[in-house]
Design a protein around this motif. Structure first.
Motif, PDB file in Angstrom:
ATOM      1  N   HIS A 139      16.399   9.171 -28.880  1.00 54.98           N
ATOM      2  CA  HIS A 139      16.495   8.312 -27.697  1.00 54.98           C
ATOM      3  C   HIS A 139      15.233   7.466 -27.616  1.00 54.98           C
ATOM      4  O   HIS A 139      14.224   7.775 -28.246  1.00 54.98           O
ATOM      5  CB  HIS A 139      16.626   9.159 -26.425  1.00 54.98           C
ATOM      6  CG  HIS A 139      15.536  10.196 -26.326  1.00 54.98           C
ATOM      7  ND1 HIS A 139      14.271   9.923 -25.852  1.00 54.98           N
ATOM      8  CD2 HIS A 139      15.527  11.511 -26.672  1.00 54.98           C
ATOM      9  CE1 HIS A 139      13.528  11.019 -25.913  1.00 54.98           C
ATOM     10  NE2 HIS A 139      14.261  11.999 -26.406  1.00 54.98           N
ATOM     11  N   TRP A 140      15.299   6.392 -26.849  1.00 57.58           N
ATOM     12  CA  TRP A 140      14.098   5.596 -26.578  1.00 57.58           C
ATOM     13  C   TRP A 140      13.251   6.306 -25.537  1.00 57.58           C
ATOM     14  O   TRP A 140      13.780   7.005 -24.653  1.00 57.58           O
ATOM     15  CB  TRP A 140      14.473   4.206 -26.087  1.00 57.58           C
ATOM     16  CG  TRP A 140      14.972   3.319 -27.171  1.00 57.58           C
ATOM     17  CD1 TRP A 140      16.262   3.215 -27.610  1.00 57.58           C
ATOM     18  CD2 TRP A 140      14.194   2.415 -27.968  1.00 57.58           C
ATOM     19  NE1 TRP A 140      16.339   2.306 -28.635  1.00 57.58           N
ATOM     20  CE2 TRP A 140      15.087   1.794 -28.879  1.00 57.58           C
ATOM     21  CE3 TRP A 140      12.849   2.062 -28.001  1.00 57.58           C
ATOM     22  CZ2 TRP A 140      14.661   0.847 -29.805  1.00 57.58           C
ATOM     23  CZ3 TRP A 140      12.420   1.115 -28.914  1.00 57.58           C
ATOM     24  CH2 TRP A 140      13.322   0.521 -29.804  1.00 57.58           C
ATOM     25  N   ASP A 171      23.478   6.961 -20.931  1.00 62.40           N
ATOM     26  CA  ASP A 171      22.990   7.799 -22.034  1.00 62.40           C
ATOM     27  C   ASP A 171      22.058   7.042 -22.985  1.00 62.40           C
ATOM     28  O   ASP A 171      21.422   7.660 -23.844  1.00 62.40           O
ATOM     29  CB  ASP A 171      24.151   8.416 -22.818  1.00 62.40           C
ATOM     30  CG  ASP A 171      25.127   7.366 -23.333  1.00 62.40           C
ATOM     31  OD1 ASP A 171      25.370   6.384 -22.636  1.00 62.40           O
ATOM     32  OD2 ASP A 171      25.629   7.546 -24.458  1.00 62.40           O
ATOM     33  N   ASN A 172      21.972   5.737 -22.830  1.00 57.45           N
ATOM     34  CA  ASN A 172      21.062   4.945 -23.662  1.00 57.45           C
ATOM     35  C   ASN A 172      19.784   4.543 -22.938  1.00 57.45           C
ATOM     36  O   ASN A 172      18.928   3.867 -23.524  1.00 57.45           O
ATOM     37  CB  ASN A 172      21.770   3.683 -24.173  1.00 57.45           C
ATOM     38  CG  ASN A 172      22.774   3.997 -25.261  1.00 57.45           C
ATOM     39  OD1 ASN A 172      22.535   4.842 -26.111  1.00 57.45           O
ATOM     40  ND2 ASN A 172      23.912   3.338 -25.227  1.00 57.45           N
ATOM     41  N   ARG A 201      17.619  -3.598 -28.462  1.00 52.02           N
ATOM     42  CA  ARG A 201      18.771  -4.106 -29.196  1.00 52.02           C
ATOM     43  C   ARG A 201      18.369  -4.847 -30.470  1.00 52.02           C
ATOM     44  O   ARG A 201      19.220  -5.256 -31.256  1.00 52.02           O
ATOM     45  CB  ARG A 201      19.568  -5.073 -28.308  1.00 52.02           C
ATOM     46  CG  ARG A 201      20.235  -4.422 -27.110  1.00 52.02           C
ATOM     47  CD  ARG A 201      21.454  -3.617 -27.521  1.00 52.02           C
ATOM     48  NE  ARG A 201      22.451  -4.460 -28.178  1.00 52.02           N
ATOM     49  CZ  ARG A 201      23.393  -5.148 -27.527  1.00 52.02           C
ATOM     50  NH1 ARG A 201      23.475  -5.080 -26.210  1.00 52.02           N
ATOM     51  NH2 ARG A 201      24.254  -5.881 -28.201  1.00 52.02           N
ATOM     52  N   ILE A 231      22.750  -1.376 -19.896  1.00 53.44           N
ATOM     53  CA  ILE A 231      23.146  -0.401 -20.907  1.00 53.44           C
ATOM     54  C   ILE A 231      23.734   0.835 -20.240  1.00 53.44           C
ATOM     55  O   ILE A 231      23.565   1.044 -19.033  1.00 53.44           O
ATOM     56  CB  ILE A 231      21.953   0.002 -21.798  1.00 53.44           C
ATOM     57  CG1 ILE A 231      20.816   0.600 -20.956  1.00 53.44           C
ATOM     58  CG2 ILE A 231      21.450  -1.176 -22.605  1.00 53.44           C
ATOM     59  CD1 ILE A 231      19.622   1.055 -21.775  1.00 53.44           C
ATOM     60  N   THR A 232      24.400   1.666 -21.012  1.00 57.41           N
ATOM     61  CA  THR A 232      25.012   2.883 -20.473  1.00 57.41           C
ATOM     62  C   THR A 232      23.927   3.907 -20.152  1.00 57.41           C
ATOM     63  O   THR A 232      22.848   3.909 -20.766  1.00 57.41           O
ATOM     64  CB  THR A 232      26.005   3.477 -21.480  1.00 57.41           C
ATOM     65  OG1 THR A 232      25.301   3.766 -22.708  1.00 57.41           O
ATOM     66  CG2 THR A 232      27.151   2.513 -21.749  1.00 57.41           C
ATOM     67  N   ASN A 247      10.738   4.480 -30.334  1.00 56.79           N
ATOM     68  CA  ASN A 247      12.151   4.341 -30.695  1.00 56.79           C
ATOM     69  C   ASN A 247      12.803   5.697 -30.974  1.00 56.79           C
ATOM     70  O   ASN A 247      12.122   6.738 -30.965  1.00 56.79           O
ATOM     71  CB  ASN A 247      12.308   3.369 -31.876  1.00 56.79           C
ATOM     72  CG  ASN A 247      11.787   3.927 -33.196  1.00 56.79           C
ATOM     73  OD1 ASN A 247      11.563   5.124 -33.366  1.00 56.79           O
ATOM     74  ND2 ASN A 247      11.591   3.040 -34.162  1.00 56.79           N
ATOM     75  N   PRO A 248      14.122   5.735 -31.205  1.00 57.67           N
ATOM     76  CA  PRO A 248      14.807   7.020 -31.409  1.00 57.67           C
ATOM     77  C   PRO A 248      14.393   7.776 -32.667  1.00 57.67           C
ATOM     78  O   PRO A 248      14.753   8.945 -32.823  1.00 57.67           O
ATOM     79  CB  PRO A 248      16.288   6.609 -31.480  1.00 57.67           C
ATOM     80  CG  PRO A 248      16.366   5.366 -30.664  1.00 57.67           C
ATOM     81  CD  PRO A 248      15.098   4.642 -30.988  1.00 57.67           C
TER      82      PRO A 248
END
Length: 198
Positions: free
Chosen positions: A54-55, A90-91, A192, A87-88, A165-166
């Motif tokens: 995840h971020w 979960d993001n 993105r 964004i959703t 970042n993830p």
């Protein structure tokens, strides 16, 4: 050495002269966060592995901070609220608060971070492990103790937020004032891959 290395990789950025513009730095290439072993506010282990998948927006400070920390954490929650329109859930990036004054932070860390965001994570631990993470993100802090036994003292620390970042890699830093709408928009585009905040 690490500070100089990151300094060479960072590109300064600035969007005009408006107070609402996003300011900060971005890396030419992502740099992995170094290994560390800390503890979350609920007592569970927190290592560099928890930064993956995840971020993350990582900010360092201390719970007795009178201004910078509350201001930043409140704004990061506002940024997440704005991002939720883009964004959703979960993001959404997770917010991690690295508490660098464990003697005073440990017992109150859970209540402190939840005051700003129910999903925020507070981490702290042994001084050597805190220092390892602080160095990895090119941050700094200093306990302003004239008397080692003093209960009241200040902590000087960096105010930038590290963007991870993830893959657990540092990609950018953003600096105050963290205007919610503008910061959310640029973080969205950065996440993105539409722009690198410069």
């Amino acid at each position: 050495m690490m500070r100089m290395f990151l300094g060479l990789l960072f590109i300064c950025l600035s969007f005009g002269v408006s107070a609402q513009d996003v300011k900060g730095v971005v890396l030419d290439e992502p740099v992995p966060v170094a290994k560390f072993s800390l503890v979350a506010q609920d007592g569970t282990p927190f290592t560099q592995e928890e930064l993956k998948g995840h971020w993350t927006l990582l900010f360092l400070g201390f719970t007795n901070c009178p201004d910078v920390c509350p201001f930043t954490l409140a704004n990061l929650e506002a940024v997440r609220t704005e991002l939720s329109q883009l964004i959703t859930p979960d993001n959404l990036p997770e917010v991690v608060f690295l508490a660098v004054d464990p003697d005073r932070d440990q017992d109150v860390l859970g209540d402190y971070v939840k005051h700003f965001g129910i999903s925020f994570t507070g981490i702290t631990g042994e001084r050597t492990e805190i220092d390892r993470l602080v160095e990895s993100i090119d941050g700094f802090y200093r306990l302003e103790k004239s008397d080692p036994e003093a209960d009241a003292y200040d902590v000087t620390h960096s105010a930038a937020v590290t963007v991870i970042n993830p893959d657990g890699e540092i990609t950018a830093k953003i600096s105050p004032p963290f205007h919610p709408v503008t910061t959310a928009t640029h973080l969205f585009r950065h996440m993105r891959g539409l722009e690198t905040l410069n």
